[in-house]
Design an enzyme around this catalytic site. Structure first.
Site, PDB file in Angstrom:
ATOM      1  CB  SER A   1      -0.910   0.009   1.230  1.00  0.00           C
ATOM      2  OG  SER A   1      -0.132   0.150   2.404  1.00  0.00           O
ATOM      3  CG  HIS A   2       0.716   6.152  -0.492  1.00  0.00           C
ATOM      4  ND1 HIS A   2       1.452   6.656  -1.532  1.00  0.00           N
ATOM      5  CD2 HIS A   2       0.797   7.063   0.517  1.00  0.00           C
ATOM      6  CE1 HIS A   2       1.960   7.836  -1.175  1.00  0.00           C
ATOM      7  NE2 HIS A   2       1.558   8.106   0.055  1.00  0.00           N
ATOM      8  CB  VAL A   3       0.864   4.081   4.551  1.00  0.00           C
ATOM      9  CG1 VAL A   3       0.409   2.675   4.906  1.00  0.00           C
ATOM     10  CG2 VAL A   3       1.471   4.767   5.770  1.00  0.00           C
TER      11      VAL A   3
END
Length: 1464
Positions: free
Chosen positions: A1068-1070
């Site tokens: 995911s982005h994070v």
């Protein structure tokens, strides 16, 4: 028979003529010394032993205490050397090693013993064995196995021998009469060799004596007991009907064989019921015989013993022991000279006889198993489209035209400068009455106005305590007033001044004395008195109600107008339940019009009532039949709404659960009549019973059910008042509450001993009458209403006849009878199965109209509630249960929840997942625990989603209405929480918490998932959501412990670590941002570790990640400083962006992609075309290059937009970040220049892509809007703050738009060709989701399927975790417009994922059923797809020569890559 006890007795049979003196069970797991044992070997014991169940007839010979030995009480691993067996064989195993096998045929029961003894053998021998059944050749694996036995490859059993001196010994107990022989080998572990019988298996045949007569008759009750004991020994399995019958007949055969061997029916009965008088030694003569004490007396005495012991849940063998102990007690009484008649009178008085019969029926030994019907759980799915709460609120906020008095009130309030303490508008005849109370300079001003046409006089007084009438002081009387005895009268006058548009009659009263708290009044019109629905009007002078309104807020998120109506009518509703239920019935139409929020308002109000937060009765007497009639009317309307508005069924069920059933007049009238009969029949006409009688006559309530139960408990406890108060207090009734009733109960009960039996009988019957009105969801009452009952009249007391509900399913009544008989069972598994089966059978009847629907609904609510209480009672049963049993309980509770709620598709698919996990476990699938963990995570997400829905729907209404009504703040704070706790969701959550650590251990998952393995030192800060702090700047190195991390957030400046219990995807982005920013990031699955970290808030911790764990410790400021210096030294140089210019083209094809025209995303996809293997597809692409946005903005047609953006940009540069949203909105106002449309159309058609405009102008508008959304995403908060964080000039960031045709994907994937968690470049890591990849990289809850694959073995992917994402995104054939910024080209800066990619069409959200997904259910398909994904990743990595971050999809088994970039 208890195995442990039985085998202790067996041990005694192996000894010489000695026996242990003590009779208790022996549990130490040690093996006794050999002195006793060796004597047994040498010679056959002269002792005559006759085994009868759990008892042994022996001649006792005491031995000195120091020579006693404790033998293991294990059921099977017993020492065996008795040479008196019928069959014996000896085998030479080479050298001086011998094997002797003795077979002891059954002497009673159906157990054969096979004893093995190896002399002079190795220390570590194992019996490798199986059983051969009659007519079979393959080995079967008996369920009865000695301790230490292990299953070997599901084909054999392996049992260790027990070393005893130079011998190794072992005993098998064989109960299965179908077994003909035992085959075995011996494995010598010490020398790693197999000992065989001339190269083959050893085989020992069991002895089965023939039955002398084939038609030996056995009493059925004995067959039932034998059948039950067999079923219990085999683990209480859930047999199908045919197997149940087979087992029953096998039990009969065992008993017939026993008779054939010479046993009498009396012997068998004695063995099965443990009453064999021959089991007593001559030293202990047995005085009690069965003929001395009749069975019914023994049963009654056993029941009394059981009640005194606290009604424990005895197993069958203990029940029989208790029965015989009761018989023995009574025999002792007979020996003292008491006659049987005297015993009978003493024991069977009152209700004992009835209770005994009922208890014995429930405790019978009949095999009561259930084969649940095979059902596709898909039939449970309820999907309704109800109006979103926000839309409903908008409708509610559009006010209807104001009435004359409301318009007047609005204008008058604007005129009054002083604070308004109270405002009320009452309905009066054909008009309305306004009362406004204001405070000014210590004076109270009361303004009254009405729109009634006829002349009105106010008949009024003042109060120093609420409701009191005191004559007003003459000094404050308005002109025209007259003083009466305890009141004054003042005429209203026509309002013709003040500049108000509404002409009404009005009156002002100014009160100077601050001691008055309110004003009671009525209106007089000529000779007619006008009251407030039969009562006096009253207005308080306190500011509390106004403060409550302020605390309640503006009512957003509620059906405010309905809640205001409820609040206005509460003073009337609190008079009695009749008033409250009638008002609620009148408001059902309003609630229906307001939709979901309307019914939520009614639920909140009724819940406040049910939890005693509102007054039940105030200054009003009402007959019970009037209450039951009002209830009947309300529940009829709720029943009708349940049928006509299926989308609100869940809320309507909850409302009904707070309201009693009610009934026709006779049902309510019987409450009034029956208490008189009870008093008359039992001579209790005064004291507490008379006070209760007065309360019942004037205002019966649900409290009366509790009072009745308290009286019953008091009488049962031999008149212990402590028990009376305990029952009352545990159910919320205190002494103060009893005194607060209009007809107060001052006295405590005081009965005589001779009243006991009659009162227990009559109050027991009365309880049913009370529950019929007040407890619609009480199980016994609900079942009685559905199955029908008749109560005869007596004298003046009316009779009641309730007919059965027609159309009940076949066998349904048997299910309900079983539930009633077993509702208090401690072992709840079978009860739960019956409850769920009853609910499943009931469900079709609830979905169609029925004039008795509410009776069925109350029954379903009662069954639902009983499941919850049964599960909570069954927790103890699960303490040592295997994971399969916990999973089965979870599936039952989840099924119960799915039967109770709407929009349950996710829950139903979770249920299917649990059944699949059970199937995998039972089938020996090694991945069962890994898959079950994914289902558990998804189930938790579903519960969290449901809890959030409840909170969003109910909490605003609870807080708004509760604040106005003065409900305790603590009750408001936990309102939604208590609603959730009242259902199955709380029980389900508890079961999940039990299972989670077991699954993690079984699947070797540990307590952590390391997403970014970076050592970190910092101060611990605990936050609820990462989203709430993503824009913070921490001055000190900070370790964030965040309860919620969705996956799209930014990691704030200064954060060196992020710990969460949440489960964002590794890709995911994070997660990517954490790895790129060298921030430690991990998910913690252990709640204890997480709690410990949270408790360390404010302290400095050092985190040291390992591949599967995080080791943390507290450190000091010096260590923190040295770590911070190291980080500063490693900080990279400032990044720079180069501004791109418009190249003269609005659109370009893939062969025109260059670094000056498009970003890395577009260039990489063009580079792959023609270079990847033919098995990997690359979608056709065109692009709107850099500078096109700026060119469009500068076009004459967009001058207005350009000016607006210029103003907003200045606002943003001055630090007003609210401008970001306004900029995005303004960008969407851009118009497309004709040249852009022309060029884009040519490039798309020239590349073979469909042109949206060919489907009509509207389709092009959709495409153009998608393009503008991509450009606008340059100003989304996450991207903007990200560039500021690394000091990039945001103005220099340029956005190209990559245009691709969407592949309607079956699956989407992301590959990292170097494992991001471990840094291992020899293995590929990938994640796969159903549908489009947005659920993988966006903020969608749950985990993807994850796997690794070694690059040297791409055919062997290894699954790390199964998917728990509930949602998949799917789309029709369409076009997607992908962001492609120049920020994505910078080394050391992860610009990817910050900006939006927007499809032309909206994706469809689909709830995923993984139980029908071949990627989960088909191992071969999964291996093929995952291997192909890994191959594609490896090929692209080799093409670029560096680790790659790759996105792609799978369609019909083919791999497509949609973008690749260097792995950061």
């Amino acid at each position: 028979m208890s195995n442990s006890l039985g085998n202790n007795l067996l041990y005694q049979g192996f000894l010489t003529s000695t026996v242990l003196e003590h009779k208790s069970r022996i549990s130490p797991p040690c093996v006794g010394g050999n002195s006793l044992f060796q004597q047994q070997v040498i010679s056959k014991s002269p002792l005559s032993t006759e085994f009868r169940g759990n008892r042994l007839k022996v001649q006792k010979k005491k031995i000195p205490m120091e020579k006693k030995r404790a033998f293991s009480s294990s059921p099977h691993a017993v020492l065996t050397t008795d040479t008196s067996s019928e069959l014996a064989e000896k085998f030479s195993l080479g050298g001086n090693i011998e094997l002797q096998v003795d077979v002891r045929p059954p002497t009673s029961g159906d157990v054969s013993f096979v004893d093995f003894q190896v002399t002079n053998g190795s220390d570590k021998l194992f019996l490798h064995w199986g059983a051969v059944k009659f007519g079979k050749e393959t080995w079967s694996l008996p369920n009865d196995r000695p301790d230490g036995t292990k299953v070997y490859k599901n084909k054999a059993l392996r049992t260790p021998f027990v070393k005893s001196g130079s011998n190794s010994i072992l005993r098998l107990e064989i109960r299965d009469t179908a077994i003909e022989a035992i085959e075995f080998l011996i494995y010598d572990e010490a020398h790693d060799k197999w000992i065989k019988n001339n190269g083959g298996n050893f085989r020992v045949k069991l002895s089965r004596k023939e039955i002398r007569g084939p038609d030996v008759s056995v009493p059925e009750e004995l067959v039932q007991i034998q059948s039950y004991l067999r079923w219990e020994r085999k683990g209480k399995q859930n047999y199908p009907p045919e197997k149940e019958k087979e087992e029953y007949e096998a039990a009969r055969t065992v008993l017939q064989e026993e008779i054939a061997r010479g046993a009498s029916i009396q012997d068998i009965r004695a063995r099965l019921t443990k009453t064999n008088d021959k089991s007593q030694s001559k030293e202990e003569p047995l005085h009690v015989t069965k003929s001395d004490i009749p069975d019914d007396l023994a049963q009654a005495q056993a029941y009394i013993r059981w009640e005194k012991a606290g009604k424990p849940n005895y197993p069958p063998e203990k029940q029989i022991e208790e029965l015989e102990e009761a018989r023995r007690e009574l025999q002792l009484e007979l020996e003292k000279g008491i006659t049987l008649d005297e015993l009978r009178k003493t024991i069977t008085k009152g209700e004992i006889k009835t209770k005994v019969e009922k208890h014995l029926k429930r405790s019978s030994f009949a095999v009561e198993r259930i084969q649940r019907k095979k059902r596709d759980f898909g039939h449970l799915i309820n999907k309704y489209t109800s109006s979103p709460a926000v839309q409903v609120q908008k409708v509610l906020e559009e006010p209807p035209a104001l009435s004359k008095i409301k318009l007047y009130a609005k204008e008058k309030e604007e005129q009054i400068d002083d604070p308004i303490l109270n405002k009320k508008i009452f309905k009066v005849d054909d008009g309305e009455l306004l009362v406004l109370v204001a405070k000014s300079s210590g004076k109270t001003k009361v303004h009254l106005a009405t729109d009634l046409n006829q002349p009105i006089t106010l008949h009024w007084a003042l109060s120093k305590s609420p409701g009191e009438w005191m004559v007003p002081p003459s000094s404050i009387l308005p002109p025209g007033s007259i003083i009466l005895d305890k009141a004054a009268e003042t005429p209203f006058s026509a309002s013709s001044s003040d500049g108000l548009t509404s002409k009404v009659q009005s009156l002002d009263i100014v009160i100077e004395d601050g001691n008055f708290v309110g004003m009671p009044f009525v209106l007089l019109s000529g000779e007619k008195w006008i009251k407030n629905q039969g009562s006096d009007f009253y207005v308080g002078f306190s500011a509390a109600s106004k403060l409550a309104l302020k605390a309640a807020g503006d009512g957003s998120g509620t059906a405010k107008s309905l809640l205001d109506k409820i609040a206005d009518m509460e003073s009337e509703a609190q008079k009695s339940f009749m008033h409250r239920f009638n008002i609620a019935a009148d408001l059902i139409e309003d609630a229906t019009s307001a939709g979901e929020l309307g019914f939520a308002g009614i639920l909140v109000w009724m819940r406040f009532m049910a939890t005693r937060q509102l007054i039940w009765n105030k200054n009003y007497n009402v007959k019970p039949r009037e209450i039951s009639k009002a209830q009947d009317r309300l529940t009829d309307l709720l029943q009708n709404a349940f049928t006509s508005h299926p989308q609100y069924r869940e809320i309507l069920r909850m409302i009904m659960s707070t309201v009693g059933r009610g009934g026709e007049g006779d049902v309510g009238q019987r409450i009034r009549d029956e208490i008189l009969v009870i008093q008359r029949n039992n001579d209790c006409k005064g004291g507490m019973m008379q006070e209760w009688h007065q309360k019942l006559h004037n205002n019966t309530s649900p409290d009366d059910v509790v009072i009745c139960q308290a009286l019953i408990d008091y009488i049962k406890s031999d008149f212990d008042l402590g028990v009376y108060w305990k029952t009352l207090n545990e159910n919320g009734i205190t002494k103060e509450r009893l005194l607060s009733y209009d007809r107060a109960i001052h006295s405590e009960p005081n009965f005589r001993g001779d009243q006991k039996g009659g009162l227990l009988r009559d109050l027991g019957h009365y309880m049913r009458t009370l529950k019929a009105v007040h407890s619609g969801a009480d199980l016994e009452s609900a079942i009685a209403n559905c199955m029908g009952y008749k109560t005869e009249g007596e004298g003046f007391m009316v009779g009641v006849q309730i007919n059965p509900v027609s159309g009940l399913p076949s066998g349904f009544q048997d299910l309900l009878h079983f539930v009633l008989d077993h509702v208090e069972d401690k072992n709840v598994e079978t009860l739960l199965e019956r409850l769920l089966e009853a609910r499943e059978e009931l469900r079709p009847l609830l979905l169609k109209p029925n004039n008795r629907l509410k009776d069925l609904l109350f029954l379903d609510i009662a069954l639902d509630s009983t499941v919850r209480t049964a599960v909570e009672r069954g927790y103890e049963e699960l303490n040592n249960a295997n994971p399969e049993k916990i999973m089965y309980f979870i599936s039952l509770v989840l099924e119960n929840l799915a039967l109770s709620v709407d929009d349950n598709e996710d829950l139903v698919y979770c249920l299917k997942g649990w059944n699949q996990a059970l199937s995998m476990s039972n089938g020996g699938d090694n991945h069962w625990a890994l898959f079950a963990k994914a289902v558990l995570d998804r189930t938790r997400l579903a519960l969290a989603s449901k809890a959030e829905w409840y909170h969003h729907l109910l909490q605003p209404s609870a807080e708004y209405l509760g604040s106005i009504l003065g409900v305790d703040q603590w009750a408001l704070n936990i309102f939604t929480e208590e609603i959730i706790r009242a259902g199955s969701a709380a029980s389900l959550s508890s079961l999940l918490n039990r299972l989670d650590p077991v699954l993690r251990k079984t699947a070797n998952l540990g307590s952590w998932q390391i997403i970014s393995p970076v050592e970190a030192v910092g101060y611990v800060v605990v936050v609820d959501e990462l989203l709430s702090v993503q824009n913070e700047i921490y001055e000190k190195p900070t370790i964030l412990v965040a309860k919620s991390v969705k996956g799209e957030e930014e990691i704030p400046d200064g954060a060196v670590a992020l710990i969460t219990p949440d489960m964002p995807d590794v890709l995911s982005h994070v997660s990517v941002r954490a790895r790129n920013g060298k921030v430690c990031f991990a998910t913690c699955f252990d709640p204890n570790i997480l709690a410990d970290l949270q408790a360390k808030e404010g302290r400095i911790l050092l985190l040291k990640p390992t591949p599967s764990d995080i080791i943390y410790s507290e450190v000091n400021e010096i260590e923190l400083q040295s770590s911070s210096n190291l980080v500063e030294a490693e900080t990279s140089a400032t990044l720079r962006l180069v501004k791109k210019q418009f190249g003269g083209c609005y659109a370009i094809s893939a062969d025109e992609f260059t670094s000056e025209m498009v970003g890395a995303k577009s260039r990489n996809i063009a580079y792959l075309k023609g270079k990847v293997p033919s098995s990997v597809g690359i979608p056709t692409s065109v692009a709107l290059p850099f500078g096109v946005f700026e060119k469009v903005l500068s076009d004459d047609i967009n001058q207005g937009v350009a000016k607006e953006l210029q103003i907003l940009m200045k606002k943003l540069s001055e630090g007003d970040f609210s401008a970001l949203g306004e900029i995005r909105t303004t960008v969407l106002d851009l118009s497309a220049p004709a040249q852009l449309v022309k060029e884009l159309k040519e490039k798309m058609q020239g590349s073979g892509m469909p042109w949206p405009g060919d489907e009509g102008p509207k389709r092009w508008e959709q495409a153009w809007m998608a393009i503008k959304k991509v450009w606008a995403s340059k100003w989304n908060e996450r991207a903007y703050f990200s560039t500021r964080k690394v000091k990039l000039d945001h103005d220099y960031l340029c956005m190209a738009v990559l245009v691709q045709e969407i592949i309607n994907a079956d699956y989407a994937f992301v590959i990292h060709t170097t494992n991001p968690s471990s840094g291992d470049d020899s293995e590929i890591y990938a994640e796969v989701v159903r549908g489009l990849g947005e659920t993988l990289v966006g903020a969608y809850p749950g985990r993807a399927l994850s796997f690794i694959c070694k690059k040297k073995d791409l055919n062997s992917p290894q699954v790390l975790g199964y998917p728990s994402k509930p949602i998949g995104l799917f789309i029709k054939r369409s076009i997607i417009f992908r962001s492609d910024s120049n920020g994505e080209d910078l080394e050391g800066y992860a610009g990817a994922g910050l900006y939006d990619s927007v499809p032309m069409d909206e994706e469809e959200k689909v709830v995923i059923d993984y139980s029908s997904d071949p990627l989960i259910t088909d191992g071969n398909f999964r291996q093929t797809i995952l291997s192909n994904i890994a191959r594609a990743g490896h090929a692209i990595e080799e093409l670029y020569g560096s680790p790659q971050d790759i996105e792609g999809v799978v369609r019909d088994g083919k791999i497509y890559v949609v973008q690749t970039r260097p792995q950061m």
